[in-house]
Structures are given as C-alpha cells and as structure tokens.
Design a protein around this motif. Sequence first.
Motif, mmCIF file in Angstrom:
data_model
loop_
_atom_site.group_PDB
_atom_site.id
_atom_site.type_symbol
_atom_site.label_atom_id
_atom_site.label_comp_id
_atom_site.label_asym_id
_atom_site.label_seq_id
_atom_site.Cartn_x
_atom_site.Cartn_y
_atom_site.Cartn_z
ATOM 1 N N SER A 344 1.078 -1.275 0.087
ATOM 2 C CA SER A 344 -0.206 -0.038 -0.088
ATOM 3 C C SER A 344 0.840 1.205 -0.020
ATOM 4 O O SER A 344 1.884 1.447 0.701
ATOM 5 C CB SER A 344 -0.916 -0.144 1.324
ATOM 6 N N ASP A 345 0.347 2.321 -0.763
ATOM 7 C CA ASP A 345 1.177 3.390 -0.838
ATOM 8 C C ASP A 345 1.446 4.022 0.530
ATOM 9 O O ASP A 345 2.252 4.934 0.946
ATOM 10 C CB ASP A 345 0.565 4.472 -1.883
ATOM 11 N N ALA A 346 0.153 4.028 1.346
ATOM 12 C CA ALA A 346 0.265 4.642 2.574
ATOM 13 C C ALA A 346 1.371 4.248 3.662
ATOM 14 O O ALA A 346 1.544 4.766 4.509
ATOM 15 C CB ALA A 346 -1.209 4.344 3.061
ATOM 16 N N VAL A 347 1.568 3.042 3.258
ATOM 17 C CA VAL A 347 2.728 2.454 4.163
ATOM 18 C C VAL A 347 4.134 2.280 3.591
ATOM 19 O O VAL A 347 5.173 2.118 4.335
ATOM 20 C CB VAL A 347 2.408 1.129 5.029
ATOM 21 N N ASN A 348 4.430 2.225 2.293
ATOM 22 C CA ASN A 348 5.642 1.941 1.700
ATOM 23 C C ASN A 348 6.466 3.130 1.898
ATOM 24 O O ASN A 348 6.143 4.224 1.658
ATOM 25 C CB ASN A 348 5.299 1.782 0.086
ATOM 26 N N ILE A 349 7.824 2.626 2.305
ATOM 27 C CA ILE A 349 8.620 3.646 2.448
ATOM 28 C C ILE A 349 9.104 4.676 1.263
ATOM 29 O O ILE A 349 9.929 5.538 1.403
ATOM 30 C CB ILE A 349 9.800 3.299 3.293
ATOM 31 N N LYS A 350 8.745 4.281 0.229
ATOM 32 C CA LYS A 350 9.167 5.178 -0.795
ATOM 33 C C LYS A 350 8.561 6.270 -0.832
ATOM 34 O O LYS A 350 8.767 7.245 -1.439
ATOM 35 C CB LYS A 350 8.263 4.212 -2.100
ATOM 36 N N ARG A 351 7.438 6.590 0.062
ATOM 37 C CA ARG A 351 7.008 7.854 0.109
ATOM 38 C C ARG A 351 7.816 8.771 0.862
ATOM 39 O O ARG A 351 7.705 10.072 0.697
ATOM 40 C CB ARG A 351 5.458 7.946 0.910
ATOM 41 N N TYR A 352 9.014 8.314 1.284
ATOM 42 C CA TYR A 352 10.189 9.037 1.978
ATOM 43 C C TYR A 352 11.325 8.959 1.234
ATOM 44 O O TYR A 352 12.399 9.419 1.649
ATOM 45 C CB TYR A 352 10.111 8.707 3.493
#
Length: 358
Positions: A344-352
């Motif tokens: 899920s995009d909401a938890v994937n560290i790719k968001r950071y």
Amino acid sequence: MTANLDSFYDYLIVGQGIAGTSLAWHLHNSGKKVLLVNDSSLPSSSKVAAGIFNPLTGKKLVKTWLAGDIFPYAQNFYSGLEKKLDAEILHEASIFRPFRSIEEQNSYLSRTSDPGISTYIQDTKLEIIPEHVHTPYGGMEVIQSGWVDLPVLLDKSREYFLENNQYLDSPFAADDLIFSGEHVIWKNITFDKVILCQGYLAKDNKYFRWLPFTPVKGEILEVQIEKITGSQIVNQGIFILPVTGSTCRIGATYSWENLNWDVTESAREELEEKLKPILKVPYSITGQSAGIRPSSHDRRPLLGIHPDHPQLGIFNGLGTKGVTLAPFFANQFSEYLVEHKELSDAVNIKRYFSLYFR
C-alpha cells in the motif's frame, strides 16, 4: 555461529517485538525459513504495552484507521496462534466510555447515527456501567475490542522458533552485515533478505535513520483496585484494563521529550490525577513501567526495501496501535516479499525516498 543454527535462511528478522514476531509467523506460514534474532538485554516497548485494541478512539469518537480490515484480521491471527501455541493470548472485552458531561453525552449519542460508528456501539444504557466507576452522566459500550497479552504472545512465539532452530538471542549491529551479490551475510550465515523490526532502536540504524521517526514515550501503572467488577475496559482520558483479579493496568502518558526507559514521578501523578475522579473504590499502586512507541511522522507504518540495498528491508512505525496493525501489515509485507504483491502506498517507505536522496 551457534552450533544448532543452519548456514542459510531465507530471512533474518531483527527484533522480536510485535512487528518482528508477526512478520516471522507470516513468512514461516508461507513456507519460508526464518531466523529471528533478538537482544533480550535491551528494553522492549512491546513487552510494556497494554495491548488494547479499540475501534473508536479520541475525544471525538473517531473510527480507527482501517478498522474494518485490520480488526477482523488481527482477531483471526491471534486466535490461530492461541491454538498453535496452546496459550491464552486474545482477550475480547468491551470498552466502557463514561460521559464527562451532558454535552459530551449528546455529542457521542449523535455520533452513533453514523453507520461507521454504530457498528461498534453495543449499548448506552445505565445498566452497563461498571460498579467501581463513577459516572453521573452514563456512558456507552464499545464492542469488537479487547486486549492482547503481549508478554505471553512474545514468550510463546520465542519458544516455538527456538525449538525449531529459528531464534537467536544476540546483539545486532548493522555494521556486521555483509552484502554479497543477491544475498547478505551476518555472523557467517547467509540470507536472501534482512528485515529490521527494531522499533525505537531503528533511530540508531545507519541504513534507515533518514526515515521520519517520531517516537513517543508512554508510562503505565499497575494497580490493585478493590471491589472491581467484570472484565470491561474503562476509557476516559486514560484506560483501566483489568488483567487478573483486582490487578489492573492504568495508562497511558504521552511524551515526545526525555525519550528514555525510566519511569517518572510526573507520569505517576498525571495518571493518578485522571484515575481518582473515575473510581468509586480504593486502589493501591504496585508497579510502574515505561516504553517508547515507534511512531512515524504521518502516523502510518513504515514498510519496504532500502533504496540502495534490495536485500534489506524494514517493518516499523506501528505506534500506539501495534497489536492490530502488525498482523495485517505483516501479511501484506509477507505477500510483497514472497509473492511480489504491491505494498500500500500509505505504508510503503517509498513515500519518503526523497529524504534519502536529497
């Protein structure tokens, strides 16, 4: 290398709190060979946590994020482990929320018209009030709630993995990892991947310290409450969790400063100040403990693979709701690792990742 360990495992999981334990079980159940390493001399927030799961939180009676998904999954997960480990782990119990005022009573009752909220409300009758609780304005009973006995879960899981040559009590240092082709080597053992589940201690790990951790210290009291009735949890600014007999746990405080594992007089005073108006009966304090919750900046878990080291991952940031978040996202992470399903995009560290590459 310890004599009874093998020379190869699919996964090394570092840390045996609720995150590491949940992930280990999911990978193990997927047929993967897992080694759990944990330094039992270090403090653990999972062993301190009360383990309460509550679908409606906060003063505004807000539905917990993903409650409709994570709560049923967690209950099935813990029920399955109870059978496998022959242990009592999951304790289903309603939560009584006393009204502080007529205004709060009206506000809460109006919220029950929301279908997303009413699903978790059992009753608002005066008969549901626990006899040891003082509440002149009545209250409401929240269901699909309870608590998980984390010490029993962690201890029984450790015993299981130890018996199967899949647990090692040892210090861990990230500097000891040797990346070799598609594998990683630690203490002469080869792994496909290493997953760091170190909770608050992740702040000291050089590979992931760029992630925006916002740890929160919390303290709880253990008390003896005279004439306590039933197993119902009480929640009014603090929780009162009956454990066994007259023994209860009271919590919790929140502090973003002085992040250590020491108990404080100020926390005890804060909890007592909130406890006294709730109780009708005498109590005595028998213990106090402190832990540091591994929270993230956006209050969402941190899952994923390091941007430069595909053999290295992290499972962290579960915050105050680890008992419900851990099983659900351990399953998602396991499916990502084993079946290559998307996180899920909401938890994937790719968001950071922008924080890493800047």
